[in-house]
Design an enzyme around this catalytic site. Structure first.
Site, PDB file in Angstrom:
ATOM      1  N   GLU A 109       0.828  -1.220   0.000  1.00 24.59           N
ATOM      2  CA  GLU A 109       0.000   0.000   0.000  1.00 24.59           C
ATOM      3  C   GLU A 109       0.856   1.260   0.000  1.00 24.59           C
ATOM      4  OE1 GLU A 109      -3.094   0.174   2.998  1.00 24.59           O
ATOM      5  OE2 GLU A 109      -4.402  -1.082   1.790  1.00 24.59           O
ATOM      6  N   LYS A 116     -14.183   0.428  -3.371  1.00 23.91           N
ATOM      7  CA  LYS A 116     -15.096   0.956  -2.350  1.00 23.91           C
ATOM      8  C   LYS A 116     -16.148   1.833  -3.014  1.00 23.91           C
ATOM      9  CE  LYS A 116     -11.744   1.432   1.390  1.00 23.91           C
ATOM     10  NZ  LYS A 116     -11.076   2.443   2.201  1.00 23.91           N
ATOM     11  N   HIS A 132       8.776 -26.189   0.895  1.00 26.24           N
ATOM     12  CA  HIS A 132       8.125 -27.289   0.173  1.00 26.24           C
ATOM     13  C   HIS A 132       6.994 -26.741  -0.678  1.00 26.24           C
ATOM     14  CE1 HIS A 132      10.278 -30.246   2.672  1.00 26.24           C
ATOM     15  NE2 HIS A 132      10.302 -29.219   3.495  1.00 26.24           N
TER      16      HIS A 132
HETATM   17  O1  PA5 Z   1      -3.241   1.710   5.868  1.00 26.34           O
HETATM   18  C1  PA5 Z   1      -4.382   2.117   5.801  1.00 26.34           C
HETATM   19  O2  PA5 Z   1      -4.685   3.290   6.076  1.00 26.34           O
HETATM   20  C2  PA5 Z   1      -5.522   1.207   5.387  1.00 26.34           C
HETATM   21  O3  PA5 Z   1      -5.079  -0.068   5.097  1.00 26.34           O
HETATM   22  C3  PA5 Z   1      -6.548   1.108   6.507  1.00 26.34           C
HETATM   23  O4  PA5 Z   1      -5.917   0.662   7.673  1.00 26.34           O
HETATM   24  C4  PA5 Z   1      -7.711   0.182   6.170  1.00 26.34           C
HETATM   25  O5  PA5 Z   1      -8.283   0.554   4.957  1.00 26.34           O
HETATM   26  C5  PA5 Z   1      -8.761   0.229   7.266  1.00 26.34           C
HETATM   27  O6  PA5 Z   1      -9.194   1.529   7.457  1.00 26.34           O
HETATM   28  P1  PA5 Z   1      -9.914   2.010   8.765  1.00 26.34           P
HETATM   29  O7  PA5 Z   1      -9.014   1.855   9.916  1.00 26.34           O
HETATM   30  O8  PA5 Z   1     -10.249   3.439   8.485  1.00 26.34           O
HETATM   31  O9  PA5 Z   1     -11.160   1.172   8.918  1.00 26.34           O
END
Ligand code: PA5
Length: 488
Positions: free
Chosen positions: A304, A455, A347
């Site tokens: 990410e 989303k 493995h």
């Molecule tokens: O790193 C991030 O910001 C995202 O992966 C969030 O943690 C994830 O989308 C969950 O979001 P939230 O904590 O707002 O529910």
């Protein structure tokens, strides 16, 4: 106290030939690394920029001790009153906690009371929309003996929200009128539906929907040392040790000399391997069952943070640095992370690591001293009298050697032992390495615009109020084409 050791020898040409990094390349790269270091250092000392850019996680190792004491008190209270805790959250609001659970609590923690030492079992939900796991869990737990911790920074994430609604209704049915006293929300201090819900409930009953604030400027995947603290407190992990490990690692990762700063060194080698040697894939392979979830946490962190379409442009707004997407520079960058574990995956994926495309760097994590060990009985076999830990370490060395033989770059992070201190340090190392990697790639490592599309699609299909006209238009004008000839 021994330190975590970082062994980068097998990233170099003298071990893996033309697939490795040459010292001359590293030396040339050091100017770019220096620039990345200086820029990050400048941002990290400026609170306004840190918050605007979501870099406040860098200060978490030194957070207020009074806050920790109050979280520990709360954790103790929950642990003494409940048999089960359901932790709801996804992505950054889940993976760090799961990593801590597996790394720092004894294996089979949930299964045996003797292992738990009177503390509650921990269950993770809300990290998927799979109806089977949640319904199975709820039909087996007693709502009167179950506490719920719901974690969502935004308070808007569909997976967490949906699970909370279901769990809340289950509590309401089974735990009586004061059911909301069995819920704590860990969320943004001001914004979001979850915050609103918690504030409304606790205005009526101060013990209902208590909440812990998530700090401003700390993004989800960098937030284990913030949102994960209540979990550590409930399960009896020494929070101070985790933070001390992170704080000590922060010092090493703030050194300007690339060869002394493990995070900058790791990021630099990774970027050279990625850009110059075609190593697009990062395999993270702990040789410890307990660290598999930490590898999974790192997958999110790297993917990410560095998987980005656009280069960033630096702008200044109201005295703070801001990074915006430079729409004129599409770079589609970032290494693809994969988690594996030794020896199990020797493995499995290892065949491809050794003989498939030479497009990977394997990062091993090994533990020098295990909490427990087992010796094989004396026999005629060559394994006679050997310890499992010894076999595990030899297997890791063998794997590194085999990769070298096939000119596959790899490196090894060695933890003297797996405890709260070294785990905190390991986490912080990866966070800093990812921040440096983002700097070296010239991207914004602290947002995740790519995850918004699915989303938006869901929100549109589910008629979420307030969805932007452009989004609806984009979905309507770009349907997925379905040609009957392509169904089999
Ligand atoms: O790193 C991030 O910001 C995202 O992966 C969030 O943690 C994830 O989308 C969950 O979001 P939230 O904590 O707002 O529910």
């Amino acid at each position: 106290m021994p330190k975590i050791k970082f062994d980068f020898n097998n990233m170099m040409d003298f071990n893996v030939g033309r697939h490795g990094v040459r010292l001359s390349e590293l030396k040339t790269f050091s100017a770019r690394a220096g620039k990345a270091f200086n820029h990050l250092a400048t941002v990290l000392v400026d609170r306004k920029s840190r918050i605007a850019l979501s870099l406040e996680w860098s200060k978490l190792p030194l957070q207020d001790k009074k806050v920790i004491v109050s979280i520990q008190k709360l954790g103790k209270e929950i642990a003494s009153e409940y048999e089960n805790v359901i932790s709801l959250g996804i992505g950054g609001s889940y993976l760090g906690i799961k990593a801590a659970q597996d790394a720092l609590l004894p294996p089979y923690y949930n299964d045996f009371p003797g292992v738990r030492k009177g503390r509650p079992r921990i269950y993770f939900e809300g990290n998927n929309l799979d109806p089977v796991t949640l319904s199975s869990l709820l039909s087996n737990l007693n709502p009167r003996k179950t506490f719920v911790v719901v974690i969502s920074k935004s308070g808007e994430t569909s997976e967490t929200k949906a699970a909370l609604e279901i769990v809340e209704a289950w509590l309401k049915r089974g735990a009586g009128a004061k059911f909301a006293r069995q819920i704590i929300a860990v969320t943004d201090p001001k914004a979001g539906t979850l915050r609103k819900k918690a504030s409304a409930a606790s205005a009526k009953d101060p013990l209902a929907y208590r909440s812990l604030p998530l700090l401003e400027g700390v993004g989800g995947r960098f937030s284990e040392l913030n949102m994960g603290l209540l979990h550590l407190a409930i399960t009896g992990v020494k929070i101070a040790e985790v933070l001390k490990g992170a704080a000590d690692m922060a010092k090493s990762c703030a050194l300007s000399d690339m060869f002394k700063n493990p995070a900058l060194f790791y990021a630099s080698l990774s970027v050279i391997a990625y850009e110059k040697k075609g190593k697009q894939i990062s395999i993270i392979m702990p040789f410890s069952e307990q660290l598999k979830s930490t590898a999974d946490w790192y997958i999110q962190l790297l993917a990410e943070s560095t998987g980005k379409k656009y280069a960033r442009k630096i702008v200044f707004e109201q005295g703070a640095e801001k990074w915006v997407e430079d729409r004129s520079r599409i770079i589609n960058t970032g290494r693809t992370p994969i988690s594996a574990r030794g020896t199990n995956d020797l493995h499995s994926i290892q065949q491809n690591n050794i003989e498939g495309r030479n497009d990977k760097v394997v990062t091993f994590i090994r533990v020098e001293k295990y909490k427990k060990d087992l010796k094989l009985p004396i026999s005629e076999d060559f394994l006679s009298g050997r310890t499992l830990s010894g076999l595990l370490k030899t297997a890791q060395e063998g794997t590194a050697w085999a990769l070298n033989r096939e000119m596959r770059p790899n490196c090894t992070i060695s933890l003297p032992e797996l405890n709260a201190y070294y785990w905190g340090a390991l986490l912080f190392f990866f966070e800093m390495a990812t921040a440096y990697e983002g700097e070296l790639l010239g991207i914004n490592a602290f947002n995740q615009p790519g995850v918004e599309s699915y989303k938006n699609y869901m929100f549109y299909k589910l008629n979420k109020p307030g969805i932007k006209k452009e989004i609806a238009e984009e979905i309507n004008t770009n349907p997925m084409k379905k040609d009957p000839g392509y169904f089999a």
